[in-house]
Scaffold this motif. Sequence first.
Motif, PDB file in Angstrom:
ATOM      1  N   HIS A   1      -0.682  -0.704  12.429  1.00 16.32           N
ATOM      2  CA  HIS A   1      -1.526  -1.858  12.708  1.00 16.32           C
ATOM      3  C   HIS A   1      -2.384  -2.149  11.482  1.00 16.32           C
ATOM      4  CE1 HIS A   1      -4.856  -4.164  14.522  1.00 16.32           C
ATOM      5  NE2 HIS A   1      -3.868  -4.654  15.249  1.00 16.32           N
ATOM      6  N   ILE A   2      -2.456  -3.393  11.117  1.00 14.60           N
ATOM      7  CA  ILE A   2      -3.156  -3.779   9.885  1.00 14.60           C
ATOM      8  C   ILE A   2      -4.633  -3.392   9.934  1.00 14.60           C
ATOM      9  CG2 ILE A   2      -3.869  -5.766   8.506  1.00 14.60           C
ATOM     10  CD1 ILE A   2      -1.223  -7.067   9.283  1.00 14.60           C
ATOM     11  N   GLY A   3      -5.258  -3.556  11.082  1.00 15.80           N
ATOM     12  CA  GLY A   3      -6.683  -3.287  11.197  1.00 15.80           C
ATOM     13  C   GLY A   3      -7.058  -1.830  11.008  1.00 15.80           C
ATOM     14  N   ASN A   4      -6.114  -0.921  11.224  1.00 12.89           N
ATOM     15  CA  ASN A   4      -6.406   0.511  11.112  1.00 12.89           C
ATOM     16  C   ASN A   4      -5.847   1.144   9.845  1.00 12.89           C
ATOM     17  OD1 ASN A   4      -7.614   0.339  13.611  1.00 12.89           O
ATOM     18  ND2 ASN A   4      -5.774   0.934  14.711  1.00 12.89           N
TER      19      ASN A   4
ATOM     20  N   LYS B   1      -5.886   2.170   6.153  1.00 15.55           N
ATOM     21  CA  LYS B   1      -6.925   2.388   5.130  1.00 15.55           C
ATOM     22  C   LYS B   1      -6.607   1.670   3.830  1.00 15.55           C
ATOM     23  CE  LYS B   1      -8.126   6.920   6.927  1.00 15.55           C
ATOM     24  NZ  LYS B   1      -8.122   8.366   6.666  1.00 15.55           N
ATOM     25  N   ASP B   2      -5.345   1.695   3.409  1.00 16.56           N
ATOM     26  CA  ASP B   2      -4.976   1.064   2.142  1.00 16.56           C
ATOM     27  C   ASP B   2      -5.175  -0.450   2.194  1.00 16.56           C
ATOM     28  OD1 ASP B   2      -4.280   3.465   0.949  1.00 16.56           O
ATOM     29  OD2 ASP B   2      -2.236   3.382   1.744  1.00 16.56           O
ATOM     30  N   LEU B   3      -4.845  -1.054   3.327  1.00 17.75           N
ATOM     31  CA  LEU B   3      -5.034  -2.497   3.448  1.00 17.75           C
ATOM     32  C   LEU B   3      -6.517  -2.853   3.523  1.00 17.75           C
ATOM     33  CD1 LEU B   3      -2.119  -3.460   5.862  1.00 17.75           C
ATOM     34  CD2 LEU B   3      -2.282  -3.859   3.416  1.00 17.75           C
ATOM     35  N   LYS B   4      -7.312  -1.982   4.135  1.00 23.52           N
ATOM     36  CA  LYS B   4      -8.764  -2.223   4.179  1.00 23.52           C
ATOM     37  C   LYS B   4      -9.356  -2.201   2.774  1.00 23.52           C
ATOM     38  CE  LYS B   4     -10.029  -0.608   8.765  1.00 23.52           C
ATOM     39  NZ  LYS B   4     -10.783   0.374   9.532  1.00 23.52           N
ATOM     40  N   LYS B   5      -8.879  -1.288   1.941  1.00 21.08           N
ATOM     41  CA  LYS B   5      -9.370  -1.215   0.563  1.00 21.08           C
ATOM     42  C   LYS B   5      -9.084  -2.504  -0.193  1.00 21.08           C
ATOM     43  CE  LYS B   5      -8.822   3.792   0.055  1.00 21.08           C
ATOM     44  NZ  LYS B   5      -8.049   4.854  -0.618  1.00 21.08           N
ATOM     45  N   ARG B   6      -7.972  -3.127   0.112  1.00 26.62           N
ATOM     46  CA  ARG B   6      -7.579  -4.372  -0.551  1.00 26.62           C
ATOM     47  C   ARG B   6      -8.219  -5.598   0.079  1.00 26.62           C
ATOM     48  NH1 ARG B   6      -1.101  -3.252  -1.197  1.00 26.62           N
ATOM     49  NH2 ARG B   6      -1.321  -1.414  -2.505  1.00 26.62           N
ATOM     50  N   GLY B   7      -8.946  -5.400   1.162  1.00 26.81           N
ATOM     51  CA  GLY B   7      -9.615  -6.520   1.820  1.00 26.81           C
ATOM     52  C   GLY B   7      -8.714  -7.307   2.752  1.00 26.81           C
ATOM     53  N   ILE B   8      -7.591  -6.714   3.136  1.00 29.14           N
ATOM     54  CA  ILE B   8      -6.656  -7.382   4.042  1.00 29.14           C
ATOM     55  C   ILE B   8      -6.951  -6.904   5.452  1.00 29.14           C
ATOM     56  CG2 ILE B   8      -4.236  -7.691   4.642  1.00 29.14           C
ATOM     57  CD1 ILE B   8      -3.588  -7.057   1.696  1.00 29.14           C
ATOM     58  N   GLY B   9      -7.118  -7.839   6.356  1.00 28.35           N
ATOM     59  CA  GLY B   9      -7.433  -7.472   7.726  1.00 28.35           C
ATOM     60  C   GLY B   9      -6.489  -8.114   8.719  1.00 28.35           C
ATOM     61  N   CYS B  10      -6.671  -7.751   9.947  1.00 25.47           N
ATOM     62  CA  CYS B  10      -5.865  -8.283  11.044  1.00 25.47           C
ATOM     63  C   CYS B  10      -6.278  -9.732  11.291  1.00 25.47           C
ATOM     64  CB  CYS B  10      -6.093  -7.442  12.288  1.00 25.47           C
ATOM     65  SG  CYS B  10      -5.233  -8.045  13.745  1.00 25.47           S
ATOM     66  N   ALA B  11      -5.301 -10.606  11.424  1.00 29.34           N
ATOM     67  CA  ALA B  11      -5.589 -12.027  11.643  1.00 29.34           C
ATOM     68  C   ALA B  11      -6.347 -12.242  12.949  1.00 29.34           C
ATOM     69  CB  ALA B  11      -4.295 -12.822  11.641  1.00 29.34           C
TER      70      ALA B  11
ATOM     71  N   SER C   1      -8.384 -10.097  14.469  1.00 34.18           N
ATOM     72  CA  SER C   1      -9.757  -9.617  14.310  1.00 34.18           C
ATOM     73  C   SER C   1     -10.576 -10.582  13.470  1.00 34.18           C
ATOM     74  CB  SER C   1      -9.768  -8.241  13.656  1.00 34.18           C
ATOM     75  OG  SER C   1      -9.068  -7.320  14.455  1.00 34.18           O
ATOM     76  N   GLN C   2      -9.992 -11.091  12.396  1.00 33.12           N
ATOM     77  CA  GLN C   2     -10.703 -12.035  11.547  1.00 33.12           C
ATOM     78  C   GLN C   2     -11.014 -13.319  12.312  1.00 33.12           C
ATOM     79  OE1 GLN C   2      -8.196 -12.425   8.100  1.00 33.12           O
ATOM     80  NE2 GLN C   2      -9.184 -10.721   7.050  1.00 33.12           N
ATOM     81  N   ASP C   3     -10.083 -13.765  13.147  1.00 36.56           N
ATOM     82  CA  ASP C   3     -10.308 -14.968  13.939  1.00 36.56           C
ATOM     83  C   ASP C   3     -11.463 -14.757  14.916  1.00 36.56           C
ATOM     84  OD1 ASP C   3      -9.667 -17.624  14.900  1.00 36.56           O
ATOM     85  OD2 ASP C   3      -8.836 -16.636  16.672  1.00 36.56           O
ATOM     86  N   LYS C   4     -11.500 -13.593  15.566  1.00 35.86           N
ATOM     87  CA  LYS C   4     -12.593 -13.298  16.496  1.00 35.86           C
ATOM     88  C   LYS C   4     -13.939 -13.277  15.779  1.00 35.86           C
ATOM     89  CE  LYS C   4     -10.014 -10.718  19.954  1.00 35.86           C
ATOM     90  NZ  LYS C   4      -9.802  -9.412  20.602  1.00 35.86           N
ATOM     91  N   MET C   5     -13.980 -12.694  14.577  1.00 35.45           N
ATOM     92  CA  MET C   5     -15.233 -12.640  13.818  1.00 35.45           C
ATOM     93  C   MET C   5     -15.682 -14.042  13.425  1.00 35.45           C
ATOM     94  SD  MET C   5     -14.961  -9.162  11.487  1.00 35.45           S
ATOM     95  CE  MET C   5     -13.838  -9.890  10.336  1.00 35.45           C
TER      96      MET C   5
END
Length: 80
Positions: A35-38, A40-50, A52-56
């Motif tokens: 899952h993209i949101g969990n 770690k490597d994608l979080k470091k790059r600033g990539i998140g779950c679509a 989750s980003q939509d909810k925020m």
Amino acid sequence: MITVVLITSFLLAIGFAGFAITILVKKNGKFPELHIGNNKDLKKRGIGCATSQDKMEQAKAKKSLQFKQLTLLEKELKSL
């Protein structure tokens, strides 16, 4: 016909055995988090779950809308 079913069953059994062995051999017996949101490597790059980003973003928009409504209400109260 029966040979095709037997070969297919055998190949599926090998596949399931491979998954079982992978779970037993891997650290903590878990597959990597996909899952993209969990991740770690994608979080470091600033990539998140679509999702989750939509909810925020919706929460930010709702908050700013409520703030504007409160500001208008305060202006009306001051004018009285």
